[in-house]
Write a protein that holds these residues in place. Structure first.
Motif, short mmCIF file in Angstrom:
data_model
loop_
_atom_site.label_atom_id
_atom_site.label_comp_id
_atom_site.label_asym_id
_atom_site.label_seq_id
_atom_site.Cartn_x
_atom_site.Cartn_y
_atom_site.Cartn_z
N ASN A 138 -1.61 -7.14 -7.69
CA ASN A 138 -2.61 -6.52 -6.47
C ASN A 138 -1.82 -5.72 -6.52
OD1 ASN A 138 -3.25 -6.01 -4.29
ND2 ASN A 138 -4.16 -7.87 -3.66
N GLU A 178 -0.74 6.44 -7.11
CA GLU A 178 -0.55 7.51 -7.82
C GLU A 178 -0.46 7.77 -9.04
OE1 GLU A 178 1.56 10.80 -4.61
OE2 GLU A 178 0.29 9.69 -3.37
N PRO A 222 -11.47 5.42 -11.12
CA PRO A 222 -11.39 5.89 -9.74
C PRO A 222 -11.38 7.68 -9.49
CG PRO A 222 -9.50 5.23 -9.61
CD PRO A 222 -9.65 4.84 -10.92
N GLY A 236 -2.75 -3.20 -5.07
CA GLY A 236 -2.90 -2.17 -3.79
C GLY A 236 -3.24 -1.21 -3.48
N ASP A 237 -3.18 -0.17 -2.42
CA ASP A 237 -4.24 1.09 -2.55
C ASP A 237 -3.50 1.98 -2.66
OD1 ASP A 237 -6.27 -0.79 -2.16
OD2 ASP A 237 -6.12 -0.90 0.58
N CYS A 277 -7.96 -3.54 -9.60
CA CYS A 277 -9.16 -2.56 -9.25
C CYS A 277 -8.07 -1.72 -8.87
CB CYS A 277 -10.30 -2.56 -8.67
SG CYS A 277 -9.74 -2.50 -7.22
N PRO A 323 -6.81 1.87 -7.97
CA PRO A 323 -7.03 2.58 -6.12
C PRO A 323 -7.44 4.00 -6.54
CG PRO A 323 -4.53 2.37 -6.94
CD PRO A 323 -5.43 1.74 -8.06
N SER A 324 -8.11 4.57 -5.64
CA SER A 324 -7.98 5.78 -5.30
C SER A 324 -7.70 6.53 -5.14
CB SER A 324 -9.44 5.68 -4.12
OG SER A 324 -9.02 5.15 -2.64
N SER A 325 -5.86 6.06 -5.51
CA SER A 325 -5.16 7.59 -4.92
C SER A 325 -4.50 7.62 -6.59
CB SER A 325 -4.10 6.63 -3.93
OG SER A 325 -3.46 5.77 -4.56
N ASN A 337 0.96 -0.75 -0.57
CA ASN A 337 -0.31 -0.04 -0.08
C ASN A 337 1.00 1.75 0.14
OD1 ASN A 337 -2.35 -1.18 0.04
ND2 ASN A 337 -2.26 -1.39 2.61
#
Length: 196
Positions: free
Chosen positions: A93, A99, A135, A95-96, A113, A115-117, A74
Motif C-alpha cells: 500500500n 514523489e 497520475p 500511501g499518498d 495505485c 499517488p498524485s504526488s 503518507n
C-alpha cells in the motif's frame, strides 16, 4: 532478520503464523533485512521519508500458503532502488506522498495505485502491471517502467521525459500504444497509438 528456516520453506503444507510489525520512522533498514521473510504485515510509522535500497529485496510471499503486506506512510517521499525487488508478489500500500520510485523499487509487487504526488519513475520500477494509470504530475518515466501491459498508456500533460522502451505490452494485449493528453507540450500520439 526475519528469514524463514529451511524446514519452513520446504514444507508447502505447513501453516505459518503472520508476524505483525510496526517500524518507527527513525529505524534505518539495512540491505536484505527482509530477505526470505515469512508471512508478515509490516506498517511504517508516519515521519519516514524513504525505504532504503534493497531492504525487502528477495522477500518471499508464498501466495499458496500466506501473503505478506506492507503499508507505507503518507510522509514517504522515495522508494530507493530495489527496495521491494522480489520474484514473489508482495502486496504494498503506497500511501499518498511518494514523489520518486527508483529503479526496480516495486518490481515483483502488487501495489494499489500511484499517488498524485509522484514525479519520477525509474527503470523497471513498477514491474508487471496489466493496467497502468499515470497520475497528473509525473514528469519522468524510465526504461521499461512497467511491463506486461494489456491496454494503451495514457500520458498526462505533465510528462517531460519518457525513456525509449518505457513500457512493454504482453503478447496478448488488448491495445498497445499511447494516448497523450492534448495539453502535453513534449509528446503526441497518432491515430494508431504511436508516440512522438
Amino acid at each position: 532478520a526475519f528469514v524463514l528456516s529451511k524446514s519452513e520453506r520446504k514444507n508447502p503444507s505447513g501453516q505459518l503464523a503472520t508476524v505483525k510489525l510496526t517500524i518507527p520512522s527513525n529505524v534505518e533498514l539495512e540491505p536484505y533485512a527482509f530477505e526470505k521473510m515469512g508471512p508478515m504485515e509490516v506498517e511504517f510509522e508516519e515521519g519516514r521519508t524513504k525505504i532504503e535500497a534493497y531492504a525487502f529485496c528477495g522477500a518471499i510471499n508464498d501466495g499458496k500458503r500466506y501473503t505478506s503486506k506492507i503499508k507505507l506512510p503518507n510522509s514517504l517521499k522515495t522508494l530507493e532502488k530495489h527496495c521491494f525487488d522480489t520474484e514473489e508478489w508482495l502486496i504494498v500500500n503506497l500511501g499518498d506522498g511518494i514523489e520518486k520510485i527508483e529503479d526496480y523499487a516495486l518490481n515483483g509487487c502488487d501495489w494499489d495505485c500511484l499517488p498524485s504526488s509522484l514525479r519520477a519513475i525509474g527503470k523497471r520500477a513498477l514491474g508487471e502491471n496489466g493496467e497502468l494509470t499515470l497520475p497528473e504530475g509525473v514528469e519522468r518515466i524510465g526504461y521499461q517502467a512497467a511491463e506486461e501491459l494489456q491496454v494503451k498508456v495514457k500520458i498526462p500533460s505533465s510528462v517531460k521525459s519518457i525513456s525509449p522502451g518505457a513500457f512493454a505490452w504482453s503478447e496478448n494485449a488488448e491495445e498497445e500504444g499511447y494516448v497523450v493528453d492534448k495539453q502535453n507540450r513534449n509528446y503526441k500520439n497518432d491515430e494508431h497509438g504511436a508516440l512522438y
